[in-house]
Design an enzyme around this catalytic site. Structure first.
Site, PDB file in Angstrom:
ATOM      1  N   GLY A   1      20.596 -66.961 -74.504  1.00 10.72           N
ATOM      2  CA  GLY A   1      20.474 -65.894 -74.331  1.00 10.72           C
ATOM      3  C   GLY A   1      21.266 -64.269 -74.505  1.00 10.72           C
ATOM      4  O   GLY A   1      21.847 -64.860 -74.311  1.00 10.72           O
ATOM      5  N   CYS A   2      20.441 -63.352 -73.837  1.00  4.99           N
ATOM      6  CA  CYS A   2      21.343 -61.787 -74.713  1.00  4.99           C
ATOM      7  C   CYS A   2      22.450 -62.254 -73.633  1.00  4.99           C
ATOM      8  O   CYS A   2      23.928 -61.939 -74.156  1.00  4.99           O
ATOM      9  CB  CYS A   2      20.357 -60.390 -73.989  1.00  4.99           C
ATOM     10  SG  CYS A   2      19.506 -61.078 -73.029  1.00  4.99           S
ATOM     11  N   TYR A   3      22.504 -61.996 -72.045  1.00  7.67           N
ATOM     12  CA  TYR A   3      23.596 -62.358 -71.119  1.00  7.67           C
ATOM     13  C   TYR A   3      24.515 -63.360 -70.981  1.00  7.67           C
ATOM     14  O   TYR A   3      25.792 -63.063 -71.556  1.00  7.67           O
ATOM     15  CB  TYR A   3      23.061 -63.053 -69.828  1.00  7.67           C
ATOM     16  CG  TYR A   3      22.260 -61.192 -69.196  1.00  7.67           C
ATOM     17  CD1 TYR A   3      23.519 -59.890 -69.299  1.00  7.67           C
ATOM     18  CD2 TYR A   3      21.069 -61.161 -68.951  1.00  7.67           C
ATOM     19  CE1 TYR A   3      22.023 -58.859 -69.056  1.00  7.67           C
ATOM     20  CE2 TYR A   3      20.176 -60.364 -68.077  1.00  7.67           C
ATOM     21  CZ  TYR A   3      20.863 -59.117 -68.205  1.00  7.67           C
ATOM     22  OH  TYR A   3      20.392 -58.322 -67.979  1.00  7.67           O
TER      23      TYR A   3
ATOM     24  N   SER B   1      27.040 -62.351 -74.850  1.00  8.73           N
ATOM     25  CA  SER B   1      28.170 -61.909 -74.112  1.00  8.73           C
ATOM     26  C   SER B   1      28.652 -62.070 -73.968  1.00  8.73           C
ATOM     27  O   SER B   1      30.079 -62.174 -73.428  1.00  8.73           O
ATOM     28  CB  SER B   1      27.466 -60.418 -73.776  1.00  8.73           C
ATOM     29  OG  SER B   1      27.185 -61.099 -72.352  1.00  8.73           O
TER      30      SER B   1
END
Lengths: 339, 339, 339, 339
Positions: free
Chosen positions: B149-151, B154
């Site tokens: 996932g993007c979160y 990061s």
């Protein structure tokens, strides 16, 4: 007809100055008699902002205000407020200072965080921090009100219920998002429209001037000596502020406490879901959303304000109303323009 | 001429699908042979996105892909990926799944966080988490890669240097800001343009699906059993992601550690000042900015990615390149469109 | 390996310069050997734009380029291009000038519209106007190409089918909307983010420099002596340009004519519905939508480009490819980043 | 205390409804007694818009209004207004209809432009077009006011000085830019935030409902039978409207004429430079900028309004004030929120 209070606005062409004038023009008990501007001295206000022409058409922006008046709002750089305040107080004027020059009792902070020596510790002592929900009693009789910064307003209103109840707090981690107007009206490279459009970034992570401001109120009100971990972020919007507080403290049921603390406050409300910045733009409102997270044993509080409203100019008018004995909400919005 | 890999994109009309196609069209070793779409079945891709007409004009969006191909990218809802993956693996296809359906080893998480029972624990076991900077070795020989996932991308890249070194961590507080494309392409009320314009707000504060995803990698890589305090926020931009981590851990000098950890990585760089989201838009880059704050004894790390890039589709292509033995950066941007 | 062309970019730190470098870095036949900047002389390009550090890390921004090179791209103010061009031509360099200094054959226009006397009428005579769809033949052998302005590119491509066919035109009314990057990178008050956010306004209604540029091409190509009614508008976006032409002319069936005119062009397409700016951002595309309105006997044409792409830097590379005999689309995008 | 007028707002949860409520809440002579909503029937208004909770907390959104009231504002779809108006008029209610259902005298227009047969030609006849600067006298005694569309308001105020003076007009070409709120509150694909962010595009070029509305007023007031060339465009902002008129007419000196025409009008001002949309947001103002272009023998007029203000809801309140004999500007802003 009731008597009007004559006011001057020093620093009338910045964002807080414009917002303040906008509110004051709706105030039934105020007459604006003087406006100053460093950058536009000699122009009429209507030449800088055509939308003010009709209401303030005859007012020229000056270096200083010669007319008689009762109270000055200072929307100037810190260094200029620093020197102007003593002079105005000596003249018997009341002053609401929107800069940071008189917000912190300890003068040493100024050399470290503001880069100047503060030569007026006695005036610092007398200045009242203009957060009405905490200091209303003192504001009533103050000659000088130091209007809070936008970040401290959003954070301190989120912490106040805990401070008031002397809840034990171990750590506070804060991320605050701000619209770009908080950085002022002077054009700079990274806020040039094509660059800020679609951008967002953190800044001043080492050291932000609002941190000692927050910590000193926390100490005074909560008798707590804590260091805040504070991360300010700018987002691509003109106005608005969202603070996210993660507070490691003794276990509490926060909703009841927050509702109770602010039950009689008109401008602080407890939201039933995470509040939107857009719901407070153009208003004097602060919306709080407290939540206990059992996974991390952490109290999460979300706080939203308009950085130019409750975070600056409308809060200044709220302070003004208190100082003058007017109805506290006079001329202040609670409903945002939407959308 | 070298051989082309034939690929299919399931879920071609969402944002991650479109971004993926865009990258794959620049890839010298890829031929797209099939595209599916639930919402636009039967249309040509050029009727939905006119800018694809020239390159993919003859491709019709179907329910399933009949053509022969080597690898499928799945850009579908979790529930659909869940069921499609076993079928494709049985057919001997390689799969890169951009949904969350195979990211977490523990199947119980799915009933709690995703609302469905996960009936394929054996496949969960075999799936490789597609974060190349951590799992490159396993990705090389994987048949199924669960693209992060993007979160989590990061956040985990910001934590990895600590996990790798087994730094003792007490607490982690994270605020992550995301552009709106992260919420998908389906129109909803609060992302209707007039409402989101100028707005920003926190959401899913109680429970976000990406939290167990992050915690399970932290546990696996760092042997740490910590609960993250995670606050996601949406900001008025189309793309981009900024994560702010406040990490309470044993004292370290982070800059050297971070530079060292990622010295050989092409897509993770250590910035010398807080990085801007705009500097990674359209790229596969992650920029990290670590900072030790002595006031709070806290390690602060800022991490920026493009949520559709390193947070989704370009990372999927990076995984693809690794799986195929291609040069890892093939078709991937490191320089953003600016401004 | 094939030979690389050595190029210099004068004015590397403005928006057209950055966009140009970005494209040139993807070009397989180009080596950038020099970059100049007035405002950042002496800095490394990676200090100004960190995302260029890896690819161009060793390049220092200079006042002039000492290295040997074949062709210069000039992204400088008009006045500076004016004087630099003769010098470079004398040195035998090829030049693509993105300023307006050599776009108009009639030197008198410059004193009226640009505020300077043009002392090089002979060079004006030799300069080729770099709109490939009209002047491709001349561009091939040009030493100096005057790259068109963004407004003229969008407008002239919309008019060209009529000009080519010598359609009789009575009046042309144009409104063109531009993203803010078209105004350059220097911060100014009304493009300061908080002020431009949510704003849009018309400007330069009396006199815009691009009007004589358009009229002179119309005269040359269409043998038409018409005065354009041109209204430029800025809208709150970073990039993009939308021109709306209302053309009062003899009755035609435009769709067939437009499709036919551009049948062999890769970068000009006829859209089947009013095109979106967002469908060309980051590309070298121009999308046209012609429509005959029988109510007003008027030909309406919509034209969209990226002002920094086909309106500036990617068009410059298209010209470069033509001049060098390369495949015309080398390094140029046709698919936008979306969303 | 003076008597309050009881009003109902039909269609309270769309953008014009919300804006209207916001203004009415500041009106000293208004009491809102009923709110309807198709989409949120049965909910309290504070559940849909939390910022209304305090002022309107007890009001439930209903299908119809049972309470007694004096005047209804209709913010509903055209088809619903069409049928509701006759019923309300029969009950003796006054009505201000913000839809298009009663704006055009000729019922045949409705089948062509609105897609329904208009069964109430007699009511059409009695309806007064609510543009106070033109029809103030009739509005005073009207039972039904058809509040103008946003595009017609911005265009007709720009044309009125010419119409009043019976200036001979040959052609009018109009481009109008609108913020997205003009398209309503229902989420649709191309106004989904990630897609509209950075986009702008023209639409409805063949046929827009506001064209016959404008042409019929032009015919009535100016005795002119002209067909407008009208191109509407949407730009990435929430609110605001900018119309650019190119008017081919007999030669005039426009500034004096425009100033003279609107000398006594509070809400229409002649700007001394091209006006910004941002200078009228949240207000009832229209700013006009007329300019004679000798190159093209064309009168150019720029007109800006807030599409939800003078283009809809604040104009409705202006009409209300006129109908009730109140001071015309009661509760209406002339100063925008800025920035």
């Amino acid at each position: 007809m009731e008597q009007e209070i004559k006011v001057a606005v020093y620093g009338a062409t910045g964002y807080t100055g414009v917002e303040l004038i906008n509110i004051l023009l709706k105030h039934p008990r105020v007459k604006i008699v003087g406006l100053t501007s460093q950058s536009h001295t000699g122009k009429k206000i209507g030449d800088v902002f055509p939308f003010f022409e009709e209401c303030l058409g005859d007012l020229t922006l000056t270096q200083d205000v010669e007319e008689e008046y009762d109270l000055a709002f200072l929307c100037m750089p810190h260094e200029q407020s620093l020197e102007l305040v003593p002079r105005l107080l000596n003249q018997g004027k009341k002053v609401i200072d929107l800069s940071g020059a008189y917000r912190i009792k300890n003068p040493k902070i100024y050399s470290e965080y503001y880069g100047f020596e503060h030569g007026y510790p006695d005036i610092l002592e007398k200045a009242v921090y203009g957060l009405p929900e905490i200091y209303r009693g003192l504001i009533k009789s103050a000659q000088l009100v130091a209007n809070p910064g936008c970040y401290p307003t959003s954070v301190l209103l989120a912490l106040y219920p805990l401070l008031k109840e002397k809840i034990k707090i171990e750590k506070v981690v804060i991320t605050s998002l701000s619209g770009i107007s908080g950085a002022g009206r002077k054009p700079v490279q990274h806020f040039h429209f094509p660059e800020m459009f679609g951008d967002f970034f953190a800044y001043s992570l080492h050291k932000h001037r609002h941190v000692p401001e927050m910590e000193s109120v926390i100490k005074e009100v909560g008798q707590l000596d804590i260091s805040l971990r504070f991360s300010p972020v700018v987002v691509p919007a003109s106005r608005g502020m969202l603070s996210i507080l993660s507070i490691f403290c003794e276990k509490i049921e926060p909703v009841e406490l927050y509702i109770e603390t602010y039950r009689c406050e008109r401008f602080v409300k407890i939201a039933s879901e995470p509040p939107h910045v857009k719901h407070v733009l153009g208003t004097n409102m602060c919306l709080l959303y407290p939540l206990w997270d059992p996974r991390t044993n952490c109290l999460q509080v979300i706080s939203v304000i308009d950085n130019l409203g409750k975070g600056a100019s409308s809060q200044a008018v709220q302070n003004f109303n208190i100082m003058m004995g007017f109805e506290e909400g006079m001329a202040l919005n609670t409903i945002p323009n939407f959308p």
